[in-house]
Design a protein around this motif. Sequence first.
Motif, PDB file in Angstrom:
ATOM      1  N   SER A   5      -7.261  18.671  -2.799  1.00 21.11           N
ATOM      2  CA  SER A   5      -7.021  18.746  -4.237  1.00 21.11           C
ATOM      3  C   SER A   5      -5.545  18.636  -4.551  1.00 21.11           C
ATOM      4  O   SER A   5      -4.710  19.144  -3.815  1.00 21.11           O
ATOM      5  N   THR A 231      -6.597  28.160  -7.722  1.00 24.92           N
ATOM      6  CA  THR A 231      -7.901  27.608  -7.335  1.00 24.92           C
ATOM      7  C   THR A 231      -7.782  26.432  -6.371  1.00 24.92           C
ATOM      8  O   THR A 231      -8.625  26.258  -5.493  1.00 24.92           O
ATOM      9  N   ASP A 232      -6.745  25.586  -6.533  1.00 18.58           N
ATOM     10  CA  ASP A 232      -6.546  24.491  -5.582  1.00 18.58           C
ATOM     11  C   ASP A 232      -6.322  25.038  -4.176  1.00 18.58           C
ATOM     12  O   ASP A 232      -6.841  24.501  -3.195  1.00 18.58           O
ATOM     13  N   TYR A 235      -9.548  26.342  -2.739  1.00 22.26           N
ATOM     14  CA  TYR A 235     -10.376  25.209  -2.319  1.00 22.26           C
ATOM     15  C   TYR A 235      -9.869  24.608  -1.007  1.00 22.26           C
ATOM     16  O   TYR A 235     -10.628  24.414  -0.056  1.00 22.26           O
ATOM     17  N   ASN A 236      -8.575  24.305  -0.937  1.00 23.71           N
ATOM     18  CA  ASN A 236      -8.028  23.662   0.262  1.00 23.71           C
ATOM     19  C   ASN A 236      -8.100  24.565   1.488  1.00 23.71           C
ATOM     20  O   ASN A 236      -8.337  24.094   2.605  1.00 23.71           O
ATOM     21  N   TYR A 258     -14.622  29.032  -1.589  1.00 24.20           N
ATOM     22  CA  TYR A 258     -15.199  28.131  -2.587  1.00 24.20           C
ATOM     23  C   TYR A 258     -15.759  28.920  -3.774  1.00 24.20           C
ATOM     24  O   TYR A 258     -15.633  28.499  -4.931  1.00 24.20           O
ATOM     25  N   ALA A 261     -12.970  29.955  -6.150  1.00 25.83           N
ATOM     26  CA  ALA A 261     -12.458  28.832  -6.942  1.00 25.83           C
ATOM     27  C   ALA A 261     -13.504  28.318  -7.921  1.00 25.83           C
ATOM     28  O   ALA A 261     -13.182  27.982  -9.068  1.00 25.83           O
ATOM     29  N   ALA A 262     -14.771  28.262  -7.492  1.00 26.76           N
ATOM     30  CA  ALA A 262     -15.832  27.747  -8.362  1.00 26.76           C
ATOM     31  C   ALA A 262     -16.026  28.637  -9.584  1.00 26.76           C
ATOM     32  O   ALA A 262     -16.291  28.142 -10.686  1.00 26.76           O
ATOM     33  N   HIS A 266     -13.324  25.319 -10.686  1.00 28.50           N
ATOM     34  CA  HIS A 266     -12.788  24.241  -9.851  1.00 28.50           C
ATOM     35  C   HIS A 266     -13.939  23.332  -9.423  1.00 28.50           C
ATOM     36  O   HIS A 266     -14.807  23.729  -8.650  1.00 28.50           O
ATOM     37  N   ALA A 269     -14.577  22.659  -5.596  1.00 28.16           N
ATOM     38  CA  ALA A 269     -15.094  23.854  -4.930  1.00 28.16           C
ATOM     39  C   ALA A 269     -16.568  24.042  -5.275  1.00 28.16           C
ATOM     40  O   ALA A 269     -17.371  24.421  -4.413  1.00 28.16           O
ATOM     41  N   ASN A 272     -18.531  21.674  -3.062  1.00 30.18           N
ATOM     42  CA  ASN A 272     -18.637  22.122  -1.678  1.00 30.18           C
ATOM     43  C   ASN A 272     -19.544  23.345  -1.546  1.00 30.18           C
ATOM     44  O   ASN A 272     -20.273  23.485  -0.562  1.00 30.18           O
TER      45      ASN A 272
END
Length: 395
Positions: A5, A231-232, A235-236, A258, A261-262, A266, A269, A272
């Motif tokens: 991201s 959130t990035d 996710y990463n 995830y 972030a979700a 995001h 996320a 995923n």
Amino acid sequence: MKHLSSRYACGLIAALLLSACATQENGTADAASAGAGAAPGSLVADGKLTPEGELRRERAFKAYQAGNKALAYSEWLGIAEQGFGESQFNISVMESDGDTGAANVTKALAWLQKAADANYPEAQFQLGQRYNKGDGVPKDVPKAVAYWRKCAALGENRCAYNAAVALASGLGVPQDRAGAIALFTEAGSGPTALVPAQSELGKMYLQGSDKERDYAKARQWLELAAAGNDTDAQYNLGVMYGQGFGVKADKRKAVALYQRAAKQGHPMASNNLGGAYRFGEGLPKDQKKAVALFKQAHDGGDMQGTVNLADMTFKGWGVRANKTAAVELYKTAADAGHPVARCRYAQALRHGDGVAKNAGQANRLQEAANNASTPCDSDAPLGEWVVNRRTSGRS
């Protein structure tokens, strides 16, 4: 590999307005030291306020806060005319806002330039913003970066971050990975560290060539940013644990990241996490939850989420089967350039699955997918290609 991201397209830190800082770039507004040897009536000496200058500055702030803009302007103007950067900047803001009459952009820019030339960091930051956007001045990204570098050298982390974003993306200036990393490191360090800088730094160490990649540093910076609720970064970092990049693969840790972030919207996320529910990776299988999360990712603009939602809809996994609706989703992602979606849509067009047959369009989409290094055989029926397990080359 999961996509990493980035916020480069919209990552510049926004400008602030009126400056009420009590310090100047070359030190505090030290009235006592500035008063020694100052000419009678001087408000500024050696870049610092004299006792009289300090009194006028205080009167200006009190007047501004009380809504007496005319008095504030008058008090600041006297100090600004003697070269004090903070007051020059405030006069610029008042001219721009029309606080004492009609807004005057020409005067605002002139005072902003004077404040920047006086090495006032906030003025350099905002002048950089203007040149970056072409706001009242010709768009000039190299000039914007030059101003941001100046205030970054004065310890302004927002400037370091903005300059790093420009250098990392190469939008308007030559791409400079090493320069971007140095500036992101500066912006992401110390007591005033910026969490977005830590996140971008972690992402940069996570991607790139084998020589440029450093998983240990990526994890270090992403963990800092994830703890700051970026959130990035969440996710990463989830991608790192999910794929085992530089760490022992841990699907449960990936899922937890995830989820964080979700919950904050995001889209990648969400996609995923939907995959984790779909295939039972790190949590129990739940096709309905997978569909809901793929829908969330699709609504957020993640085209992989759109493809996954289409797969579930086409086959009726966790949702009522609807080939027509599924093909519309494939088309949406294909039109956005998603290579897997182009192949899926090509297969649907070849066989008339949920859409009228169109061999010519199927050929074009298959070629586009193959050119994007996504092997595509549109002769294979879509229903046989989409399976509900992890399979190389398939959904």
